[in-house]
Design a protein around this motif. Structure first.
Motif, mmCIF file in Angstrom:
data_model
loop_
_atom_site.group_PDB
_atom_site.id
_atom_site.type_symbol
_atom_site.label_atom_id
_atom_site.label_comp_id
_atom_site.label_asym_id
_atom_site.label_seq_id
_atom_site.Cartn_x
_atom_site.Cartn_y
_atom_site.Cartn_z
ATOM 1 N N LEU A 163 0.829 -1.214 0.000
ATOM 2 C CA LEU A 163 0.000 0.000 0.000
ATOM 3 C C LEU A 163 0.860 1.258 0.000
ATOM 4 O O LEU A 163 0.533 2.251 -0.669
ATOM 5 C CB LEU A 163 -0.929 -0.002 1.217
ATOM 6 C CG LEU A 163 -2.057 -1.045 1.213
ATOM 7 C CD1 LEU A 163 -2.807 -1.024 2.537
ATOM 8 C CD2 LEU A 163 -3.026 -0.784 0.055
ATOM 9 N N VAL A 164 1.968 1.222 0.744
ATOM 10 C CA VAL A 164 2.862 2.389 0.766
ATOM 11 C C VAL A 164 3.514 2.577 -0.599
ATOM 12 O O VAL A 164 3.600 3.707 -1.110
ATOM 13 C CB VAL A 164 3.937 2.221 1.861
ATOM 14 C CG1 VAL A 164 4.953 3.361 1.784
ATOM 15 C CG2 VAL A 164 3.298 2.206 3.250
ATOM 16 N N TRP A 214 -0.972 10.575 -3.701
ATOM 17 C CA TRP A 214 -1.177 10.725 -2.262
ATOM 18 C C TRP A 214 -2.654 10.609 -1.877
ATOM 19 O O TRP A 214 -2.983 10.548 -0.691
ATOM 20 C CB TRP A 214 -0.621 12.066 -1.787
ATOM 21 C CG TRP A 214 0.869 12.127 -1.944
ATOM 22 C CD1 TRP A 214 1.560 12.758 -2.927
ATOM 23 C CD2 TRP A 214 1.847 11.488 -1.113
ATOM 24 N NE1 TRP A 214 2.919 12.558 -2.772
ATOM 25 C CE2 TRP A 214 3.114 11.785 -1.661
ATOM 26 C CE3 TRP A 214 1.766 10.678 0.024
ATOM 27 C CZ2 TRP A 214 4.295 11.318 -1.103
ATOM 28 C CZ3 TRP A 214 2.944 10.221 0.576
ATOM 29 C CH2 TRP A 214 4.189 10.540 0.021
ATOM 30 N N ALA A 215 -3.520 10.532 -2.887
ATOM 31 C CA ALA A 215 -4.941 10.334 -2.582
ATOM 32 C C ALA A 215 -5.184 8.966 -1.964
ATOM 33 O O ALA A 215 -6.212 8.735 -1.327
ATOM 34 C CB ALA A 215 -5.771 10.493 -3.857
ATOM 35 N N VAL A 261 -3.503 3.574 3.476
ATOM 36 C CA VAL A 261 -2.368 3.255 4.351
ATOM 37 C C VAL A 261 -2.732 3.521 5.802
ATOM 38 O O VAL A 261 -2.513 2.678 6.686
ATOM 39 C CB VAL A 261 -1.127 4.075 3.945
ATOM 40 C CG1 VAL A 261 0.024 3.820 4.914
ATOM 41 C CG2 VAL A 261 -0.708 3.744 2.522
ATOM 42 N N ILE A 262 -3.306 4.699 6.057
ATOM 43 C CA ILE A 262 -3.673 5.061 7.426
ATOM 44 C C ILE A 262 -4.710 4.088 7.980
ATOM 45 O O ILE A 262 -4.621 3.629 9.124
ATOM 46 C CB ILE A 262 -4.201 6.510 7.475
ATOM 47 C CG1 ILE A 262 -3.084 7.487 7.092
ATOM 48 C CG2 ILE A 262 -4.746 6.836 8.860
ATOM 49 C CD1 ILE A 262 -3.546 8.919 6.960
ATOM 50 N N LEU A 310 -4.307 -2.678 11.971
ATOM 51 C CA LEU A 310 -3.265 -3.474 12.611
ATOM 52 C C LEU A 310 -3.128 -3.137 14.091
ATOM 53 O O LEU A 310 -2.828 -4.010 14.916
ATOM 54 C CB LEU A 310 -1.916 -3.250 11.908
ATOM 55 C CG LEU A 310 -1.783 -3.789 10.482
ATOM 56 C CD1 LEU A 310 -0.412 -3.453 9.917
ATOM 57 C CD2 LEU A 310 -2.004 -5.298 10.450
ATOM 58 N N ALA A 311 -3.357 -1.847 14.436
ATOM 59 C CA ALA A 311 -3.230 -1.429 15.835
ATOM 60 C C ALA A 311 -4.337 -2.011 16.709
ATOM 61 O O ALA A 311 -4.112 -2.318 17.881
ATOM 62 C CB ALA A 311 -3.221 0.095 15.928
ATOM 63 N N ILE A 312 -5.539 -2.163 16.141
ATOM 64 C CA ILE A 312 -6.654 -2.682 16.956
ATOM 65 C C ILE A 312 -6.809 -4.198 16.819
ATOM 66 O O ILE A 312 -7.588 -4.800 17.554
ATOM 67 C CB ILE A 312 -7.987 -1.986 16.588
ATOM 68 C CG1 ILE A 312 -8.401 -2.310 15.146
ATOM 69 C CG2 ILE A 312 -7.895 -0.486 16.795
ATOM 70 C CD1 ILE A 312 -9.760 -1.770 14.763
#
Length: 750
Positions: free
Chosen positions: A450-451, A460-461, A466-467, A473-475
């Motif tokens: 994705l990056v 950059w749209a 990515v975010i 992944l954090a949750i």
């Protein structure tokens, strides 16, 4: 040759290399994809490709044979080690480092017992020989799943054996026998001289100068320079790309200044790059910029005509040929990935390039450290240009002024670095740090893909994809339906982690701690980093743990609670449960000061613990072994009993006063000591599985023979951290399974 050939071949070679040489079998999947792309692109399918592939196979065979470990006889014999003081570290009486035995690199350590010998080693400037007896061993693998793998680390550097040398004696100065050895020894001696000179500089110039200019990183560098790792700035603090670029440009300018022809200048530059690599101690992440700079000299000389991406592919191939472990390290992965990102973002504004590079290294940082701070993106935007145009010149000016003893400017430059260090250090505790746990290779690949898609025409749209995936992944650890009980290997100590499905509760029973005996050096030396506590913290983060709802301390012994303060400073603790009366202990009170956790004293019948029913102690005590907390709980399909260091009298007291249910698993008391785990207690509980937490070759000889006999008579299967390393029990619904770290085995009979 069609454009893109060497780039694609380099990526294919890297994947094939990782699969065959390092048994990372998932790499065969991208290998297949690269072959498919190669075929679609219509690259050459003639004798040239056959020759290249045949060369790869020969290299594989050579490297595979080189990395294979031959059996050792396990007998103590006499060894003579050829060492250079630049490859050694002296920590008190302990001497360790890299040495040579018959052209074989080994890692050794020994204890120097007299001050004269210690001082002699510290003052040594050239190669010498150490004689002693020892047993050559294969490095033991990591004992906890997410611990630092020292054996793998040594293997990436071509070191296959370790040796503890007994009765060491320094024999003589070892004179180099050939030109190659003479040059290497001279470069290392010069590097050692500079390291010792830098040690006399003010602390800021010393730390940054040694790390950035010499490639020498002090053991406590990251401990003394907080914020670097958390803010994702590790790539700035390693001798790598921009240092080699500076060396390249200075060499070219110097050559022109003294009137060297272009060809001679470029040829001599290649020799200079080789000396730079030797000078930096063969830093593994340095191989990529050294190779790229060397290929650039070929391009400047007109010997090759390849694009930047093609040169990157070539540097990847040759980097793996020279240093087979380069892509097995964080430094090597960051080096190649950042260089590739710079090629893709070559035409973009500086701020976009910094943002892109900051995102590009996120998957690698998460993979290795299990955490990432979103502020790292902003810090890269600010820190990279500031570092390049301010900090590095300040270091060079400060070092130059130190040579000419211009004290005022030395202090001024040092103060600038101290301010910069303080700013980075203040970032250490800024909230917002994300802990991901150990992500799968599939998730890591998706994030990297994705990056890279962002770099496609700098679209950059797509940033929201990515975010969004980073947030997922954090949750993800909170969405895991699997529960687990993890018996960490903390040596001669105890530490057990409970994670309920969907992280409904995260509890730790004891936190381990190493009992140490003070020496005469302790009052002189600064407080050392608690490596055992750091290992506990790393494993907690590997499981995605950012907060402990409860910490149960069975009693006050240091091998159960010694890591409390250091673990609590990195992992938030909400409640600490102790046996009634222990809350008055002064050592305990000093440990919890500043942690912000609530202390809850308990006795039998207390309902305070979320995962265990407390069945001992029956009255207030002082936190001794006989006051240990004992508890029983249903964890998934199995019932488990934990007793701390409770003695047999206490176990029988539980049977007399509490209607204890039959259990499936019994955590043996007091590390398997004969003073615990009474046969009557085992007979009443009827456990099928026993777990022992004991250190390897511990001086108490735990677990005791009597305890093992008790387990055999009860027909129990026994896990031991001493033998199995970390022991992990997991369940999903009514299904459960066990996993051991050292051999992946199921229950073992003793």
């Amino acid at each position: 040759m069609k454009n893109g050939f060497w780039l694609l071949l380099g990526l294919f070679f890297a994947c094939l290399h990782s699969a065959l040489l390092w048994q990372q079998w998932w790499c065969f999947l991208p290998c297949s994809w690269f072959v498919w792309v190669y075929w679609l692109q219509g690259f050459p399918r003639d004798w040239r490709l056959i020759c290249i592939l045949a060369s790869f196979i020969l290299v594989f065979l050579f490297q595979f044979q080189k990395l294979q470990v031959a059996p050792v006889n396990g007998q103590q014999i006499n060894y003579q080690l050829e060492v250079h003081p630049d490859d050694l570290k002296v920590n008190g009486e302990m001497l360790s480092g890299q040495a040579q035995i018959n052209d074989e690199k080994i890692y050794f350590n020994c204890i120097l017992k007299d001050e004269q010998t210690i001082e002699k080693v510290k003052q040594a400037q050239t190669r010498f020989v150490i004689n002693g007896q020892g047993i050559l061993k294969i490095p033991e693998p990591k004992r906890n799943r997410f611990s630092f793998d020292f054996g793998h680390f040594l293997k990436t550097r071509g070191i296959k054996y370790t040796l503890f040398l007994e009765n060491p004696k320094i024999l003589n100065i070892h004179a180099p026998t050939d030109l190659k050895e003479t040059i290497i020894s001279a470069v290392k001696t010069f590097h050692l001289f500079l390291v010792r000179w830098f040690e006399q500089l003010p602390v800021g110039l010393r730390d940054y100068g040694e790390t950035l200019l010499l490639g020498y990183t002090r053991a406590d560098f990251y401990q003394d320079n907080l914020g670097i790792q958390k803010m994702g700035l590790v790539h700035l603090f390693s001798i790598s790309g921009f240092q080699v670029t500076i060396f390249y440009k200075l060499w070219r300018k110097f050559g022109r200044w003294i009137g060297l022809t272009r060809e001679i200048n470029l040829i001599s530059l290649q020799a200079g790059l080789l000396l730079l690599w030797i000078f930096a101690g063969g830093v593994i992440s340095l191989i990529r910029p050294i190779l790229l700079a060397g290929f650039n000299t070929w391009r400047e000389a007109g010997w090759i005509k390849l694009s930047a991406s093609e040169l990157w592919g070539l540097s990847l191939i040759f980097g793996l040929l020279i240093e087979p472990g380069v892509l097995q390290t964080l430094g090597g992965q960051l080096s190649y990935l950042l260089a590739f990102g710079l090629i893709l973002l070559d035409q973009q504004p500086a701020w976009q390039a910094s943002l892109g590079l900051g995102l590009l290294i996120v998957p690698v940082l998460i993979w290795h450290t299990y955490e990432w701070h979103p502020l790292a993106l902003g810090m890269n935007l600010i820190a990279v240009p500031f570092f390049t145009w301010v900090i590095l010149p300040v270091i060079l000016i400060g070092v130059a002024c130190s040579i000419f003893r211009i004290t005022f400017f030395v202090e001024f430059c040092n103060q600038i670095i101290i301010w910069f260090r303080a700013i980075l250090g203040s970032m250490e505790n800024i909230p917002g740090n994300l802990t991901f746990g150990a992500i799968s290779i599939g998730f890591g690949t998706i994030l990297l893909f994705l990056v890279l898609r962002l770099f496609e025409r700098t679209n950059w749209a797509r940033l929201h994809w990515v975010i969004g995936f980073i947030i997922f992944l954090a949750i993800a650890p909170n969405l895991n339906p699997t529960g687990r009980v993890v018996f960490l290997d903390v040596g001669q100590g105890d530490a057990t982690l409970f994670i309920q499905p969907f992280k409904r509760a995260v509890v730790m029973l004891d936190v381990g701690g190493k009992v140490t005996f003070p020496s005469k050096e302790d009052n002189k030396a600064p407080r050392k980093q608690n490596r055992l506590a750091q290992e506990v913290v790393r494993n907690l983060k590997g499981f995605g743990v950012t907060k402990l709802d409860q910490v149960i301390l069975t009693h006050k012994d240091f091998d159960h609670i010694g890591n409390l303060r250091d673990v609590g400073q990195e992992i938030k603790m909400q409640q600490i449960i102790v046996p009634a009366g222990m809350e008055q202990n002064q050592m305990y009170q000093s440990m919890i000061r500043g942690l912000g956790a609530q202390t809850i004293p308990v006795t039998a019948g207390s309902q305070s613990c979320s995962v265990l029913s407390i069945v001992h102690p029956f009255e207030s005590g002082t936190g001794e072994n006989e006051d240990s907390i004992a508890g029983v709980g249903k964890l998934g399909p199995l019932k488990m009993m934990f007793t701390g260091d409770l003695d047999q009298a206490g176990e029988l007291k539980i049977l007399q006063n509490v209607q204890v249910p039959k259990v499936d698993v019994l955590k043996f008391g007091h590390h398997g000591s004969k003073t615990s785990t009474a046969p009557e207690f085992v007979a009443a509980l009827e456990p099928r599985i026993g777990v022992v937490s004991a250190g390897v070759d511990n001086r108490y000889h735990h677990p005791n023979k009597e305890t093992i006999i008790t387990a055999k008579n009860a027909k129990m299967g026994v896990f031991s951290t001493q033998k199995n390393g970390m022991v992990e029990y997991k369940w999903l619904g009514n299904k459960f399974w066990w996993r051991t770290q050292m051999d992946g085995s199921d229950i073992t009979d003793n």
